[in-house]
Structure formats: C-alpha cells, structure tokens
Scaffold this motif. Structure first.
Motif, PDB file in Angstrom:
ATOM      1  N   UNK A 131      -0.633   5.088  -5.152  1.00 59.17           N
ATOM      2  CA  UNK A 131      -0.402   6.024  -4.056  1.00 59.17           C
ATOM      3  C   UNK A 131       0.886   6.833  -4.207  1.00 59.17           C
ATOM      4  N   UNK A 132       1.431   6.908  -5.410  1.00 56.10           N
ATOM      5  CA  UNK A 132       2.639   7.688  -5.615  1.00 56.10           C
ATOM      6  C   UNK A 132       3.889   6.826  -5.628  1.00 56.10           C
ATOM      7  N   UNK A 133       4.993   7.428  -6.024  1.00 54.17           N
ATOM      8  CA  UNK A 133       6.245   6.709  -6.235  1.00 54.17           C
ATOM      9  C   UNK A 133       7.112   6.629  -4.971  1.00 54.17           C
ATOM     10  N   UNK A 138       4.215   3.150  -1.576  1.00 50.31           N
ATOM     11  CA  UNK A 138       4.581   3.242  -2.994  1.00 50.31           C
ATOM     12  C   UNK A 138       4.315   1.937  -3.743  1.00 50.31           C
ATOM     13  N   UNK A 139       4.499   0.809  -3.087  1.00 51.17           N
ATOM     14  CA  UNK A 139       4.292  -0.487  -3.747  1.00 51.17           C
ATOM     15  C   UNK A 139       2.935  -1.102  -3.417  1.00 51.17           C
ATOM     16  N   UNK A 140       2.095  -0.356  -2.753  1.00 55.55           N
ATOM     17  CA  UNK A 140       0.774  -0.850  -2.375  1.00 55.55           C
ATOM     18  C   UNK A 140      -0.141  -0.863  -3.595  1.00 55.55           C
ATOM     19  N   UNK A 141      -0.760  -1.992  -3.907  1.00 52.86           N
ATOM     20  CA  UNK A 141      -1.680  -2.015  -5.053  1.00 52.86           C
ATOM     21  C   UNK A 141      -2.931  -1.197  -4.756  1.00 52.86           C
ATOM     22  N   UNK A 142      -3.472  -0.594  -5.779  1.00 50.68           N
ATOM     23  CA  UNK A 142      -4.666   0.214  -5.584  1.00 50.68           C
ATOM     24  C   UNK A 142      -5.519   0.262  -6.835  1.00 50.68           C
ATOM     25  N   UNK A 143      -6.816   0.275  -6.649  1.00 50.26           N
ATOM     26  CA  UNK A 143      -7.769   0.504  -7.730  1.00 50.26           C
ATOM     27  C   UNK A 143      -8.451   1.835  -7.472  1.00 50.26           C
ATOM     28  N   UNK A 144      -9.171   2.331  -8.470  1.00 58.48           N
ATOM     29  CA  UNK A 144      -9.796   3.639  -8.272  1.00 58.48           C
ATOM     30  C   UNK A 144     -10.834   3.611  -7.161  1.00 58.48           C
TER      31      UNK A 144
END
Length: 401
Positions: A131-133, A138-144
């Motif tokens: 989700x960006x820097x 910013x520290x949230x994990x994400x998959x496509x």
C-alpha cells in the motif's frame, strides 16, 4: 551483448511473493546475475505455494521455477549482525537491491535504504509494498488479491451485475504486471545512474498498480462521470462487442469497434447476410437499441459450430475477435511458441513463460532452472572475498546454510 544487455549487473533479490522477485527475474532474463537471498531452513516461503490447498498437483514446483529461474541462492540469516554483515559486503558491490519487506521489517533487519546507500552510492534500491511507503497502511501486509485486485475496484467491476458474487483473482494475476512496473522503475534508475553516476531509491506498490490497471473507469469516477446500470452478457448494450458460447462449450469474444464497416462482413461470415438488410438492424443505433434481440440471434448461430470452425470462418476477414482461452490451450499455442512467449529451459524440453519484453539485437539467456535452498552459498561468499575458514564459521553459526 552476447550474454544479455545486463551482463555484469549484480542484483540482490531479498524479496518474496511475487512481484518483486519477478522483477529480478526479468533482469536475469537479460543477463543480470541475480542472487536470491532466502532464510536458512525452509528457505523462501514462496517455495511452498504449490502445497497450499487448491493449487494444481505437480511433480514440479511450478511457482518457484517461474519466479526464480536463472538465480543463485544464498541461504542467509538476516536477523543477526553476522548475516547483516554478509549482506552489507554484497551490497557494497551490487548494482540493484530488491526487497518487498514492509518498512518496519526493513528497519529490524538493517536493510533500509538508509542502511545500504552509505555503502554504495551507485546502488539502485528498489522497494515494493502492498500500500505504499507512507501513511497508516505502509506496514500493512498485502497480496495482489486484496491490495491490487480488491482495493482498486477491479474485483467489483468484473461482476456481471451488483447481485453477482465478486470474482476472485488467480495467483499472481496482479503481481506479474506489478513486476513489470518495478522492472521499469529499476531500468529508469539505471539510466539515471548512467547520466549522474548516482544510485536511487525506486518504489512501487500493489495498490498503485491496481488503480492504474483500472485507470479508465477510475479516471471517469475522478471526473465525476455518471455510470449506467451494470448489465449481464445477455443484456449487453452492443451485440458485436460481446462474448458467445460455441457448440463445444468454448467461448469467443467479438470486438468490432469499426462497426459500420465490419457489420456486413460479420453477417456474411455468420451465414446471415439477410441481417444486413433487416430494418431492425440497419444502422448502428438500430443494432444498439435492439441489442438484446441481436444477442439472442447470435447465441443461436454460434451454438451451431465448434470454436475451431468459427475461428476458421472469422479469421482473415478483418474482424477483431478473440478466443476465450483455457489452460489446456497454452502448451500447444503455436503463436506463443513462434514468438518465444513460451521457451524451453536450458537443456530441457520443459517450457516456461518468457518475460514480455523483446529487444532487437539483444538476446535473452536460456532459462536456467531455479536453485535449491542455499545451492550457491559457498560460491557467492567466495566471490565476495570470504575464505574457506570464514565460510566454515558462517555455516557453523547457522548464519549461512
């Protein structure tokens, strides 16, 4: 350039799941030396993807072999100072460092931009996030599946209507386009380095790429556009930009945007030249106004022949259409084979998927099979200047495996 445009380029791939490592794969296709840094023991968690429920059963680790071809594996524990010291030595001589760890994890492991750039002012530091820097995510994990597909609105918009269940994405569907974005950022930074002599911090993220992929409709919303009611295939507004089921259950999709010229050609190919003079469908506005009726007619026509026969009939007439492909089509797709979209692994008949960039006069390396965990640890350490005693000590401490 016999061994690729990026021959001599050294890349550290300190990433997993999927976009960031795949960007390194594209660099390797053009000759870069890519060192895959993964934890000792089980290695990169991505190695385990095909073992998760619902994935195809295969004797090959198909996910790993695609994303990690051509790479060398260094099994390195970055949680302690010994492992970080090894990484710092490698980074001091590297051209590109790639990571997709969240900012907080980079800080904990000592692999932030601020940690590595003082070691090498020419380094291209490439970071990828969900989700960006910046900001609270910013520290949230994400998959496509969530940060790209769901967050962008694509998951909602591909539904036939508001009452249909949202459509799941398939593995890597957003990651692989994102990999090309990160690759483009890295190559742009390399060009900048050629002009200035200085490295850069480049970044990209799943959320930004998802909204870019959905850019046409997202921009319409930003402009305050008024959206019409979503319509199912049977109620589409234009019969000649719709998809149809053939006799054998396969589907094709028509994309006739130059409708005035192509309408008579389509009618002739369908064996229904009478439709051209049918007053119900005489003009484009007529056809659009009666699209439901025309779709029903087309449904009946396309159901009379198999897909292969319709392809023979429609091809070569200037009509734009496409086959709704299925996985069974891919291994024998002659167009993909002739255009090197599918290429064999080095010394093997097994095919893999080429990166989608082709440059005249610049050959790609023959794809080499992905490495085992730590397969090249000793080789990499020797090239970095470690002697045998130091390597033995690193192994004994568990820093390297």
């Amino acid at each position: 350039m016999e061994n690729g445009i990026f021959e001599g380029l050294k890349v550290l791939d300190c990433a997993s799941f999927i976009a960031a490592p795949a960007a390194a794969t594209v660099l390797s296709d053009f000759g870069a030396e890519v060192i895959k840094i993964e934890p000792p023991g089980a290695g990169d968690p991505y190695r385990n993807l095909p073992n998760l429920p619902g994935y195809p059963v295969s004797q090959h680790n198909f996910a790993w072999m695609l994303e990690s071809r051509n790479k060398k594996s260094l099994a390195l524990d970055l949680s302690g100072p010994e492992g970080q010291a090894v990484l710092y030595r490698l980074a001091a001589e590297a051209d590109v460092f790639i990571t997709n760890f969240p900012p907080s994890v980079r800080q904990r492991l000592g692999i932030r931009h601020d940690d590595l750039m003082p070691l090498n002012s020419r380094l291209i530091y490439a970071s990828f996030t969900g989700y960006g820097e910046k900001g609270e995510e910013a520290n949230k994990p994400g998959f496509d599946s969530n940060a790209y597909w769901a967050r962008s609105g694509l998951m909602d918009l591909v539904r036939a209507d508001e009452n249909t269940t949202p459509a799941r994405s398939v593995a890597g569907m957003g990651d692989h386009p994102c990999a090309m974005a990160l690759y483009g950022a890295i190559v742009t930074a390399l060009y900048k380095r050629e002009r200035t002599g200085k490295g850069s911090h480049v970044s990209s993220n799943l959320m930004a790429n998802g909204i870019w992929a959905n850019g046409v409709l997202a921009q319409a919303k930003l402009c305050g556009a008024k959206f019409g009611e979503r319509r199912t295939r049977e109620h589409a507004l234009n019969a000649v930009t719709n998809h149809y089921r053939c006799r054998d259950g396969r589907w094709l999709i028509l994309s006739l945007l130059n409708e005035d010229r192509q309408w008579p050609v389509l009618a002739r190919c369908l064996g229904r030249e009478d439709l051209v003079n049918d007053p119900r469908f005489a003009t484009r506005p007529d056809r659009h106004a009666r699209s439901l009726e025309l779709i029903r007619i087309f449904d009946e026509i396309f159901a009379t022949k198999d897909l292969a026969e319709w392809r023979r009939i429609l091809d070569g007439n200037g009509l734009v259409f496409g086959v709704v492909g299925i996985l069974d089509d891919i291994p024998g797709d002659q167009q993909m084979l002739e255009n090197e979209v599918l290429v064999p692994f080095e010394g093997d008949s097994l095919l893999t998927i080429n990166s989608p960039i082709f440059i005249d006069g610049a050959s790609k390396v023959a794809p080499r099979h992905a490495p085992g965990i730590g397969e090249h640890s000793d080789e990499i350490l020797r090239k970095a200047g470690y002697d045998e005693a130091s390597i033995t000590q690193l192994r004994a401490s568990g820093t390297v495996a």
